[in-house]
Structure formats: structure tokens, C-alpha cells
Design a protein around this motif. Structure first.
Motif, PDB file in Angstrom:
ATOM      1  N   PHE A   5      -8.075  18.490   4.826  1.00  0.00           N
ATOM      2  CA  PHE A   5      -8.431  17.138   4.996  1.00  0.00           C
ATOM      3  C   PHE A   5      -7.496  15.952   5.124  1.00  0.00           C
ATOM      4  N   SER A   6      -7.712  15.242   6.152  1.00  0.00           N
ATOM      5  CA  SER A   6      -6.630  13.964   6.253  1.00  0.00           C
ATOM      6  C   SER A   6      -7.460  12.893   6.935  1.00  0.00           C
ATOM      7  N   GLY A   7      -6.964  11.719   6.854  1.00  0.00           N
ATOM      8  CA  GLY A   7      -7.257  10.600   7.608  1.00  0.00           C
ATOM      9  C   GLY A   7      -6.253   9.800   8.148  1.00  0.00           C
ATOM     10  N   ILE A   8      -6.785   9.013   8.898  1.00  0.00           N
ATOM     11  CA  ILE A   8      -5.953   7.900   9.587  1.00  0.00           C
ATOM     12  C   ILE A   8      -6.784   6.592   9.857  1.00  0.00           C
ATOM     13  N   ASN A  18       3.339   7.423  11.359  1.00  0.00           N
ATOM     14  CA  ASN A  18       1.983   8.390  11.331  1.00  0.00           C
ATOM     15  C   ASN A  18       2.338   9.745  11.819  1.00  0.00           C
ATOM     16  N   ASP A 133     -13.883  11.131   0.902  1.00  0.00           N
ATOM     17  CA  ASP A 133     -13.712  11.899   2.105  1.00  0.00           C
ATOM     18  C   ASP A 133     -12.990  13.368   1.910  1.00  0.00           C
ATOM     19  N   VAL A 142      -4.328  18.481   1.273  1.00  0.00           N
ATOM     20  CA  VAL A 142      -4.582  16.955   1.977  1.00  0.00           C
ATOM     21  C   VAL A 142      -3.012  16.621   2.526  1.00  0.00           C
ATOM     22  N   VAL A 144      -0.273  14.293   3.858  1.00  0.00           N
ATOM     23  CA  VAL A 144      -0.044  12.996   3.679  1.00  0.00           C
ATOM     24  C   VAL A 144       1.455  12.443   3.664  1.00  0.00           C
ATOM     25  N   THR A 181       8.380  12.303   4.932  1.00  0.00           N
ATOM     26  CA  THR A 181       7.417  11.749   4.105  1.00  0.00           C
ATOM     27  C   THR A 181       7.352  10.316   4.100  1.00  0.00           C
ATOM     28  N   LYS A 191       8.950   0.731   4.502  1.00  0.00           N
ATOM     29  CA  LYS A 191       7.864   1.625   5.117  1.00  0.00           C
ATOM     30  C   LYS A 191       7.632   1.252   6.477  1.00  0.00           C
ATOM     31  N   MET A 192       7.662   2.169   7.567  1.00  0.00           N
ATOM     32  CA  MET A 192       7.116   1.648   8.899  1.00  0.00           C
ATOM     33  C   MET A 192       5.709   1.288   8.815  1.00  0.00           C
TER      34      MET A 192
HETATM   35  P1  TYM Z   1      -2.778   5.395   7.449  1.00  0.00           P
HETATM   36  O1  TYM Z   1      -3.522   5.184   8.253  1.00  0.00           O
HETATM   37  O2  TYM Z   1      -1.970   4.445   6.801  1.00  0.00           O
HETATM   38  O3  TYM Z   1      -1.451   6.417   7.859  1.00  0.00           O
HETATM   39  C1  TYM Z   1      -1.929   7.690   8.403  1.00  0.00           C
HETATM   40  C2  TYM Z   1      -0.890   8.945   7.806  1.00  0.00           C
HETATM   41  O4  TYM Z   1       0.271   8.491   8.042  1.00  0.00           O
HETATM   42  C3  TYM Z   1       1.272   8.551   7.125  1.00  0.00           C
HETATM   43  N1  TYM Z   1       2.129   7.325   7.213  1.00  0.00           N
HETATM   44  C4  TYM Z   1       3.435   7.526   7.088  1.00  0.00           C
HETATM   45  N2  TYM Z   1       4.134   8.859   6.963  1.00  0.00           N
HETATM   46  C5  TYM Z   1       5.627   8.458   6.882  1.00  0.00           C
HETATM   47  N3  TYM Z   1       6.213   7.325   7.025  1.00  0.00           N
HETATM   48  C6  TYM Z   1       5.467   6.206   7.291  1.00  0.00           C
HETATM   49  N4  TYM Z   1       6.120   5.114   7.501  1.00  0.00           N
HETATM   50  C7  TYM Z   1       3.977   6.316   7.466  1.00  0.00           C
HETATM   51  N5  TYM Z   1       2.987   5.376   7.448  1.00  0.00           N
HETATM   52  C8  TYM Z   1       1.985   6.172   7.347  1.00  0.00           C
HETATM   53  C9  TYM Z   1       0.322   8.183   5.637  1.00  0.00           C
HETATM   54  O5  TYM Z   1       0.836   8.566   4.753  1.00  0.00           O
HETATM   55  C10 TYM Z   1      -1.179   9.036   6.271  1.00  0.00           C
HETATM   56  O6  TYM Z   1      -0.777  10.383   6.097  1.00  0.00           O
HETATM   57  N6  TYM Z   1      -5.530   5.961   3.178  1.00  0.00           N
HETATM   58  C11 TYM Z   1      -5.110   6.675   4.400  1.00  0.00           C
HETATM   59  C12 TYM Z   1      -6.053   7.426   5.321  1.00  0.00           C
HETATM   60  C13 TYM Z   1      -7.116   8.294   4.478  1.00  0.00           C
HETATM   61  C14 TYM Z   1      -6.856   9.444   4.088  1.00  0.00           C
HETATM   62  C15 TYM Z   1      -8.085  10.021   3.513  1.00  0.00           C
HETATM   63  C16 TYM Z   1      -5.612  10.300   3.968  1.00  0.00           C
HETATM   64  C17 TYM Z   1      -8.399   7.841   4.191  1.00  0.00           C
HETATM   65  N7  TYM Z   1      -9.056   9.010   3.536  1.00  0.00           N
HETATM   66  C18 TYM Z   1      -8.044  11.272   2.697  1.00  0.00           C
HETATM   67  C19 TYM Z   1      -5.657  11.749   3.425  1.00  0.00           C
HETATM   68  C20 TYM Z   1      -7.179  11.892   2.690  1.00  0.00           C
HETATM   69  C21 TYM Z   1      -4.144   5.549   5.361  1.00  0.00           C
HETATM   70  O7  TYM Z   1      -4.341   4.505   5.321  1.00  0.00           O
HETATM   71  O8  TYM Z   1      -3.455   6.272   6.238  1.00  0.00           O
END
Ligand code: TYM
Length: 326
Positions: A5-8, A18, A133, A142, A144, A181, A191-192
Motif C-alpha cells: 500500500f502507498s499513498g501520494i 515523488n 490507510d 509500504v 516510501v 530515498t 528535500k524536494m
Molecule cells: P507525499 O505526497 O508527500 O509523497 C509521495 C511519495 O513521494 C515520496 N517523496 C520523496 N521521495 C524522495 N525524495 C523526495 N524529495 C520526496 N518527496 C516525496 C514520499 O516519501 C512518498 O513516498 N504521507 C504521505 C502519503 C501517504 C502514505 C500513506 C504513504 C498517506 N498515507 C500510507 C504511504 C502509506 C505523503 O505525504 O506523501
């Protein structure tokens, strides 16, 4: 088959962090796992946003995920708010979540500092909704980026607490990482992130990519072109590895090290490679966006499948909690 499972969040800018940090991995995982990918619109409500833009953001992000290779024939792709069980389970999990753990979360502190006028309770309980989630689908893996590791650790803690109190119900979810990562922003410092304003978007057109990369951070010790560079500590050289072949990357890095190529040459090569890598994604996303009805169909089917699993989990959870059946 194990469940992933993963979310964005639909925060209005799907960026290369992302993509490289998460979604490229999601696409590969589809071969080996039952994958569930969720557009977490309820999480996005915790930060400032414009209600009139939200549904469009969800449609755009869906088109981008589909363009990257998320395949609705193999994976469940859906919108969080279309499955009300997410918030129901979040409430229940909140009752076993220590308040102190929530207030110690780095992202809570960072976001509170960045928007002191909007430190809402949703921002604090954000990781509980994340745990819901994941647990709703009994996911074991998961994928991420490293910014979510602390949240995932808390999800594991919440799982242990729930299982200890009400009996073994959920498996403990484990993280899955890519080699990217943590992609830094164009400032080469943090972080971006869309909210920091240092990101390069998948949707950026070529001229914007050239401009953004032209202004990106490079090796600060390299003042003049004749100075030898340090590709291992240069932001632009670091990104090259994701967009050029290993041979081309080695050649570009050697040019920097030997001062036969300048930072401008390095940036030009990176920008062109990025433009070539992102062009097919932009095109495919535009094709999807031209058919919003098809996007809605994909999300409708995804939510329908997700709801069946979620309802089943919640029936079991209500039983475990000892709630009176309606
Ligand atoms: P979100 O929307 O900020 O980012 C989505 C995914 O992209 C990864 N990510 C990055 N990876 C590397 N470098 C970066 N600069 C960078 N910016 C973002 C994030 O680690 C993520 O995997 N809370 C989460 C969404 C979420 C979720 C979940 C994830 C909600 N429920 C359950 C996993 C499981 C989030 O805000 O991701």
C-alpha cells in the motif's frame, strides 16, 4: 501474494522526488505484489489549499500516475475520500495512539513552523490516518521515501498497540525503499517538496526545465571553470545518475573532475536528459487528461474494489472492539 500500500497527496505538483523516490518503485512492485495506490486527498486538507482546485488536482495526479505506468488492470488506484472507512479506522486507531508520539513527529514540527497560522489537529493526527490507510488493507509492505519513515514507524507502533489490546488483527507493515530515498530540491539543501517551492515537476515544459536546472545548486568549491569539480558533492552531478546512462554519467563526472567541462555544460546535459526522460510521461499524461471520463472510470473501479476490502476489515475491527452490531 503480499499486499503493498502507498499513498501520494494531490498537492498540485507531482515532482521528480515523488517519481524517483516512490512512483518508479510502485510501477516495478506491480509485478510481484498485490498493489494498492491511493491519492490521499484527506491528508492534503491539513495544509492550505484552494477548494475550487482540489478535484482538478486529483484528476491531474491520476493522469500522471497512469502515465508513469501505474496499471489499473493490475493495481487498485483510488481516491482516499471515496472510501469512508479510512476516517472511521483512523478514529479508532487514534484511541490507541500516544499523544506524545504525535507531537514528536518531525513533519508535524516542520509543517507547524512553515505555517504557524494553520497548526490544525489534522496535522497532528496525520500519521494516524496514514496508519489507517495501510491497515485497512492489511498491507505488509509500504514503499516510501525517507521523509515517511518516522510515520511508518509510528504506524507499526499503533499496529502493535491495537493487536495487544484487541487481539492479533493487523500485520506489522514494513517499509520498502528505492535507491532515491531523498531527492533534494533545486536549492541543493532541503528535500524536494512542493510546499518549499524547490521542485522540478514532471509536467514542467522543456524551457522551464532548462531554466530551473540552469539555476540549480552546484559544487560551491568550484568557483571558476578551470577549478576541478567534486561530482560526488555536486547536486547537478548527483541527479545525472538518474537521467543518463552509467557511461554518460561517468563521462560527465570525469569532465567535471578534470575541469574539461564546466558547471554550465553539466547543467545543459542534465536538462536535456531530463527533458527526454520526462517528455513521454508528459505526453501520456496529456492523453489521459484529454479523457477525464476514463480517469473517473479508473478511480470509480478502484474505489469499488477498495471498498469491498475495507468493509470486510471494518466488520472484523468492530467485532474486536466489542461494538454493538447495528
Ligand atoms: P507525499 O505526497 O508527500 O509523497 C509521495 C511519495 O513521494 C515520496 N517523496 C520523496 N521521495 C524522495 N525524495 C523526495 N524529495 C520526496 N518527496 C516525496 C514520499 O516519501 C512518498 O513516498 N504521507 C504521505 C502519503 C501517504 C502514505 C500513506 C504513504 C498517506 N498515507 C500510507 C504511504 C502509506 C505523503 O505525504 O506523501
Amino acid at each position: 501474494m503480499e499486499t503493498v500500500f502507498s499513498g501520494i497527496q494531490p498537492s498540485g505538483g507531482f515532482h521528480i522526488g515523488n517519481w524517483l523516490g516512490a512512483v518508479q518503485n510502485w510501477v516495478k512492485l506491480q509485478d510481484d505484489y498485490r498493489c494498492i495506490f491511493c491519492i490521499v486527498d484527506l491528508h492534503a486538507l491539513t495544509q492550505h489549499y484552494e477548494p475550487a482546485e482540489m478535484s482538478e488536482r486529483v484528476i491531474t495526479l491520476t493522469s500522471e500516475l497512469l502515465a508513469c505506468g501505474i496499471d489499473p488492470a493490475r493495481s487498485i488506484l483510488f481516491v482516499q475520500s471515496h472510501v469512508p472507512e479510512h476516517t472511521e479506522l483512523a478514529w479508532i486507531l487514534a484511541t490507541v495512539t500516544p499523544h506524545g508520539d504525535l507531537s514528536r513527529m518531525t513533519q508535524f514540527k516542520d509543517k507547524s513552523e512553515r505555517a504557524p497560522d494553520n497548526i490544525n489537529a489534522g496535522l497532528l493526527t496525520y500519521p494516524v490516518l496514514m496508519a489507517a490507510d495501510i491497515l485497512l488493507y492489511k498491507a505488509t509492505r509500504v514503499p516510501v521515501g525517507d521523509d515517511q519513515v518516522q510515520h511508518l514507524e509510528l504506524a507499526r507502533e499503533i499496529t502493535r498497540k491495537f493487536n495487544a489490546r484487541f487481539g492479533e488483527t493487523f500485520p506489522e507493515p514494513q517499509p520498502l525503499f528505492t535507491k532515491a530515498t531523498r531527492i533534494l530540491g533545486l536549492d541543493g539543501k532541503t528535500k524536494m517538496s512542493k510546499s518549499v517551492g524547490n521542485s522540478l515537476l514532471i509536467a514542467d515544459p522543456p524551457e522551464v526545465i532548462r531554466k530551473k536546472i540552469g539555476n540549480a545548486f552546484t559544487d560551491p568549491t568550484r568557483v571558476r571553470k578551470v577549478d576541478p569539480g567534486h561530482p560526488e558533492s555536486c547536486y547537478v552531478c548527483g541527479l545525472q545518475g538518474y537521467f543518463a546512462s552509467p557511461e554518460e554519467t561517468a563521462r560527465l563526472h570525469e569532465g567535471c573532475r578534470s575541469a574539461t567541462a564546466g558547471c554550465v555544460d553539466s547543467k545543459r546535459a542534465l536538462a536535456e536528459n531530463m527533458i527526454n526522460a520526462l517528455a513521454p510521461l508528459r505526453e501520456k499524461a496529456a492523453e489521459w487528461k484529454a479523457h477525464p471520463d476514463k480517469i473517473r472510470q479508473v478511480l470509480g473501479d478502484g474505489a469499488q474494489t477498495a471498498r469491498v476490502i475495507a468493509a470486510d476489515t471494518m466488520a472484523r475491527v468492530r467485532e474486536r472492539l466489542g461494538l454493538l452490531a447495528p
